[in-house]
Design a protein around this motif. Structure first.
Motif, PDB file in Angstrom:
ATOM      1  N   TYR A 261     109.108  78.405  62.479  1.00 30.60           N
ATOM      2  CA  TYR A 261     108.122  79.334  62.178  1.00 30.60           C
ATOM      3  C   TYR A 261     108.772  80.744  62.098  1.00 30.60           C
ATOM      4  O   TYR A 261     108.414  81.553  61.373  1.00 30.60           O
TER       5      TYR A 261
ATOM      6  N   VAL B 207      96.107  74.266  54.917  1.00 35.59           N
ATOM      7  CA  VAL B 207      94.680  73.349  55.457  1.00 35.59           C
ATOM      8  C   VAL B 207      94.053  72.911  53.946  1.00 35.59           C
ATOM      9  O   VAL B 207      93.424  71.889  54.022  1.00 35.59           O
TER      10      VAL B 207
ATOM     11  N   PHE C  81      92.819  68.812  53.425  1.00 28.13           N
ATOM     12  CA  PHE C  81      91.675  68.475  53.401  1.00 28.13           C
ATOM     13  C   PHE C  81      91.320  68.042  51.957  1.00 28.13           C
ATOM     14  O   PHE C  81      90.526  67.017  51.872  1.00 28.13           O
TER      15      PHE C  81
ATOM     16  N   PHE D  92      94.223  64.265  53.781  1.00 29.28           N
ATOM     17  CA  PHE D  92      93.349  63.511  54.667  1.00 29.28           C
ATOM     18  C   PHE D  92      92.446  62.548  53.843  1.00 29.28           C
ATOM     19  O   PHE D  92      92.377  61.249  54.431  1.00 29.28           O
ATOM     20  N   PRO D  93      92.096  62.631  52.485  1.00 26.96           N
ATOM     21  CA  PRO D  93      91.220  61.824  51.912  1.00 26.96           C
ATOM     22  C   PRO D  93      92.318  60.308  51.565  1.00 26.96           C
ATOM     23  O   PRO D  93      91.868  59.372  51.706  1.00 26.96           O
TER      24      PRO D  93
ATOM     25  N   ALA E 259      94.678  59.695  54.119  1.00 22.54           N
ATOM     26  CA  ALA E 259      94.842  58.857  55.277  1.00 22.54           C
ATOM     27  C   ALA E 259      93.558  58.276  55.981  1.00 22.54           C
ATOM     28  O   ALA E 259      93.874  57.266  56.762  1.00 22.54           O
ATOM     29  N   GLU E 260      92.613  58.735  55.263  1.00 21.08           N
ATOM     30  CA  GLU E 260      91.122  58.422  56.035  1.00 21.08           C
ATOM     31  C   GLU E 260      91.071  56.683  55.894  1.00 21.08           C
ATOM     32  O   GLU E 260      90.657  56.267  56.934  1.00 21.08           O
TER      33      GLU E 260
ATOM     34  N   LEU F  88      92.063  54.350  58.550  1.00 15.01           N
ATOM     35  CA  LEU F  88      91.326  54.003  59.625  1.00 15.01           C
ATOM     36  C   LEU F  88      90.222  53.062  59.462  1.00 15.01           C
ATOM     37  O   LEU F  88      90.056  53.055  58.480  1.00 15.01           O
ATOM     38  N   PRO F  89      89.581  52.928  60.795  1.00 14.96           N
ATOM     39  CA  PRO F  89      88.694  51.636  60.369  1.00 14.96           C
ATOM     40  C   PRO F  89      87.536  51.907  59.971  1.00 14.96           C
ATOM     41  O   PRO F  89      86.539  51.036  59.963  1.00 14.96           O
ATOM     42  N   PHE F  90      87.133  53.327  59.871  1.00 11.95           N
ATOM     43  CA  PHE F  90      85.508  53.577  59.675  1.00 11.95           C
ATOM     44  C   PHE F  90      84.965  53.228  58.332  1.00 11.95           C
ATOM     45  O   PHE F  90      83.661  53.263  58.186  1.00 11.95           O
ATOM     46  N   ASN F  91      85.775  52.566  57.432  1.00 10.64           N
ATOM     47  CA  ASN F  91      85.311  52.466  56.132  1.00 10.64           C
ATOM     48  C   ASN F  91      84.814  50.833  56.076  1.00 10.64           C
ATOM     49  O   ASN F  91      84.327  50.527  54.972  1.00 10.64           O
ATOM     50  N   ASP F  92      85.154  50.076  57.421  1.00 10.41           N
ATOM     51  CA  ASP F  92      84.852  48.826  57.223  1.00 10.41           C
ATOM     52  C   ASP F  92      83.536  48.365  57.651  1.00 10.41           C
ATOM     53  O   ASP F  92      83.371  48.197  58.723  1.00 10.41           O
TER      54      ASP F  92
END
Lengths: 58, 240
Positions: free
Chosen positions: A2, A28, A32, A36-37, A39-40, A43-47
């Motif tokens: 930085y 950012v 977003f 993130f769309p 990578a999402e 993860l298991p939240f779509n199953d």
């Protein structure tokens, strides 16, 4: 890292701060909107169905 | 230690800590995205779907257009409805147990991008109100958390759907049933473990279990209790 960016930004301290803010917001937004769309689904939240990948079976 | 060696160590330590801070910020941002931003996006998408449905129902004729006569002169059986267009909403579901204002659009298909905009109808299962098993999947968490309170469903709870012409009131028959992800029998026309015997007009809801995981699925079965034309207003299950 930085510090290196800060040293390479043009202008005085205020201009540098403003450019830094814009850069941070851009990062950012890219995260977003694109990263993130992507990578999402890893993860298991779509199953939520009982037949994922089994459409060909029936 | 020489002056130069100290500078190098300092630079390495500083870079390492900067990478750690960046990774932490990235994870926090991702959590914000999952918990907050997907909900914001899904809520506006679902409101948009419901608004579009209501516009369509209030303006155009909602009865299915007459089908062209089947070749060979045989008339198609009247009970065979038109296929729902994939990825489009065709009904609104109300479950008073999940909230007095709980209303979600039902879309055709269960692909991930469909489930971001509402509940998904398994496209191989029966149509709304028809003989068979009208099966619907929805997110438990993220994307508006539509089925967050799924475990609170109890036998006798109403699941009300409308397709613009008819109100369908289903009644839950079991406490939420936990099963494995590959148990596709739960959306069979007569699901083996549901306690239903013989063909009927059933409904199945599926979501993930545990709340933030994907090792199991949570299932609720219901049967069609009553129907009434949309012109006669909302069914009593929604006003109580």
């Amino acid at each position: 890292m930085y510090g290196w960016i800060w040293r390479h930004l043009p202008g005085n301290t205020w201009v540098k701060a403003l450019i830094s803010l814009v850069l941070a917001l851009t990062v950012v937004f890219i995260l977003f909107q694109y990263v993130f769309p992507w990578a999402e689904p890893l993860l298991p939240f779509n199953d939520v169905t009982v037949d994922q990948g089994m459409a060909a079976v029936r | 230690m020489t002056q130069r060696g100290g500078t190098t160590v300092r630079r390495i330590v500083r870079t390492l800590s900067e990478i750690c801070v960046t990774a932490g910020a990235l994870i926090v941002l991702f959590v914000v995205y999952l918990l907050f931003w997907t909900g914001v996006r899904a809520d506006s998408a679902m409101d948009g779907e419901i608004g579009r449905l209501q516009d369509r129902w209030s303006t155009g004729p909602v009865t299915a257009p007459a089908r062209p006569p089947a070749p060979g002169g045989r008339t198609a059986p009247a009970a065979r409805p038109r296929a729902y267009p994939p990825g489009a909403s065709f009904a609104v579901m109300y479950i008073p147990r999940l909230g007095a204002d709980w209303a979600k659009p039902v879309l055709e298909g269960t692909a991930p991008d469909v489930l971001k905009r509402g509940l998904g109808h398994y496209d191989r299962t029966a149509h709304l109100g028809q003989l068979g098993n009208f099966s619907v999947a929805g997110h438990r968490r993220t994307y508006g958390d539509p089925f967050k309170d799924f475990p609170r469903l109890r036998p006798g709870d109403a699941v009300v759907l409308t397709d613009g012409t008819t109100w369908f009131t289903y009644r839950i028959d079991n406490r939420p049933y936990t099963t494995l992800p590959g148990d596709i029998g739960v959306i069979d026309p007569v699901p083996p473990k549901s306690g239903f015997h013989g063909p009927g007009r059933y409904l199945t809801l599926t979501t993930c279990e545990p709340e933030w995981g994907h090792s199991h699925r949570l299932i609720a079965w219901a049967h069609l209790d009553s129907t009434q034309p949309a012109a006669r207003g909302r069914p009593s299950a929604l006003s109580s």
